[in-house]
Enzyme design. Structure first.
Site, short mmCIF file in Angstrom:
data_model
loop_
_atom_site.label_atom_id
_atom_site.label_comp_id
_atom_site.label_asym_id
_atom_site.label_seq_id
_atom_site.Cartn_x
_atom_site.Cartn_y
_atom_site.Cartn_z
N CYS A 23 0.83 -1.21 0.00
CA CYS A 23 0.00 0.00 0.00
C CYS A 23 0.86 1.26 0.00
CB CYS A 23 -0.93 -0.02 1.22
SG CYS A 23 -1.91 1.49 1.34
N CYS B 88 -0.47 4.14 2.14
CA CYS B 88 -0.25 3.98 3.58
C CYS B 88 1.22 4.23 3.93
CB CYS B 88 -0.60 2.57 4.04
SG CYS B 88 -2.04 1.85 3.27
N ASP B 89 2.13 3.69 3.13
CA ASP B 89 3.54 3.64 3.54
C ASP B 89 4.48 4.50 2.69
OD1 ASP B 89 2.74 1.79 5.43
OD2 ASP B 89 3.04 0.09 4.08
#
Ligand code: FAD
Ligand code: NAP
Length: 313
Positions: free
Chosen positions: A138, A141-142
């Protein structure tokens, strides 16, 4: 009376586009549905930075914004949301019984399964060793952790290109590694990525297979690639984003209902969304190996609610 004690008309499992749309229709039909949101409230879309193909949303909201709206819509119409996941399902009994992580047991006359799909990984031992230490599924997200660094994305579908384009905005260089020369991704996404290649921000590496994720024990330092012609290449990257598709999230139901060999729930047993068990319906990515879009999942969620309404009446 607590909803765990009474027999509910309908329990919807999943809070992605399919589950939320089923909830909207079932609420309006007066079925007082209960929706179990699962481990990922809002489903797969919440991690994606912009949705450019949801009808009527030309301003391209983030996946989180879009799914927040859908969930609020369902709640406003009266759907009861439960922040938990189903850990056991007995679907052939009457009423059907769904055990939640908390131990609570929901009993229902009908069930809509809308559990979607989960990210697939390459399956390398070195990939497992560095999950969360440079290996991610992701970028939204990261990606932030790799600001100004070089990263790689694996995959040739739309998700890989979306992830790569997002990373181009924050990373120094993005390598998109794909096992073939052809891509499944939407043409518009490929063209946008090629603009990044021209600008020196990105590189397409094909047809290449990642055979090893390299690291220093603490974090990822690179990937080893093997090409069809027998050659090899090492890339120095700090992060590797795996975007090679998803598998249907249906293991929980495999002894209860019919699935195909890949685990997708078999539907069309009479009504379009009916599974092999009467009163159990399925919608969205968990039952659709072909289209797998937010809008098609939502459409199928609508059909499942209408099918459940018909079954209950
Ligand atoms: P999901 O969105 O996968 O939701 C599944 C739900 O089930 C989740 O809420 C989860 O918590 C719940 N669940 C799972 N197991 C349990 C359990 N045991 N108990 C209770 N609940 C459970 N499509 C587009 O149309 N446009 C796009 O721009 C787009 N971008 C995408 C970008 C990315 C990075 C990805 C990965 C996908 C994208 N897609 C896009 C595809 C789209 O996200 C999916 O088709 C869609 O989300 C499927 O909806 P769904 O409701 O079937 O399942
Ligand atoms: P996908 O379309 O199934 O693509 C998966 C990609 O990963 C393919 O290129 C595949 O290669 C590759 N792959 C699969 N297994 C692999 C392995 N073991 N090793 C290396 N590569 C592997 O999946 P997706 O990109 O996640 O998209 C899923 C659905 O969501 C699609 O329907 C897509 O249209 C939709 N989506 C839409 C958007 C959008 O903006 N419209 C954005 C994201 C996703 P091969 O091609 O060689 O099989």
């Amino acid at each position: 009376m607590d909803s765990a004690e009474k027999i509910l008309n309908l329990v919807i499992i999943g809070s992605g586009p399919a589950g939320c749309t089923a909830a909207i229709y079932a609420s309006r039909a007066g079925l007082s549905p209960v929706l179990v949101a699962g481990p990922d409230a809002g489903g797969q879309l919440v991690t994606t930075p912009e949705i450019a193909n949801w009808p009527g949303e030309a301003d391209e909201p983030s996946g989180f914004e879009l799914m927040d709206k859908l969930q609020k819509h369902a709640k406003k119409l009266g759907t009861e949301f439960i922040s938990d996941k189903v850990v056991k399902a007995s679907l052939k009994t009457d009423p059907k019984e769904l055990t939640l992580g908390s131990g609570r047991v929901l009993k229902a006359r009908s069930v809509i399964i809308a559990t979607g799909a989960k990210a697939r990984y390459l399956g390398l031992e070195s990939e497992r060793a560095y999950k969360g230490k440079g290996v991610s599924a992701c970028a939204t997200c990261d990606g932030f952790f790799y600001r100004g660094k070089d990263v790689a994305v694996a995959g040739g579908g739309s998700a890989a290109f979306v992830e790569a384009l997002f990373l181009c905005r924050i990373c120094r260089k993005v390598y998109l590694i794909h096992r073939r020369d052809g891509f499944r991704a939407e043409k518009a996404l490929i063209e946008r990525f090629k603009d990044e290649v021209k600008a020196g921000k990105a590189e397409l590496v094909t047809p290449a297979v990642i055979s090893e994720v390299k690291g220093d024990g603490q974090k990822v330092t690179g990937v080893h690639l093997e090409f069809k012609d027998g050659s090899a290449r090492d890339l120095e990257v700090s992060g590797i984003f795996v975007a090679i598709g998803h598998d249907p999230e249906t293991a929980l139901f495999k002894d209860e209902i019919e699935t195909d060999e890949q685990g997708y729930i078999a539907i069309g047993h009479g009504a379009e969304t009916a599974t092999s068990v009467p009163g159990v319906f399925a919608a969205g990515d968990c039952a659709d190996r072909v289209y797998r879009q937010a809008i098609t999942s939502a459409g199928q969620g609508c059909k499942a609610a209408l099918d459940a309404e018909h079954y209950l009446s």
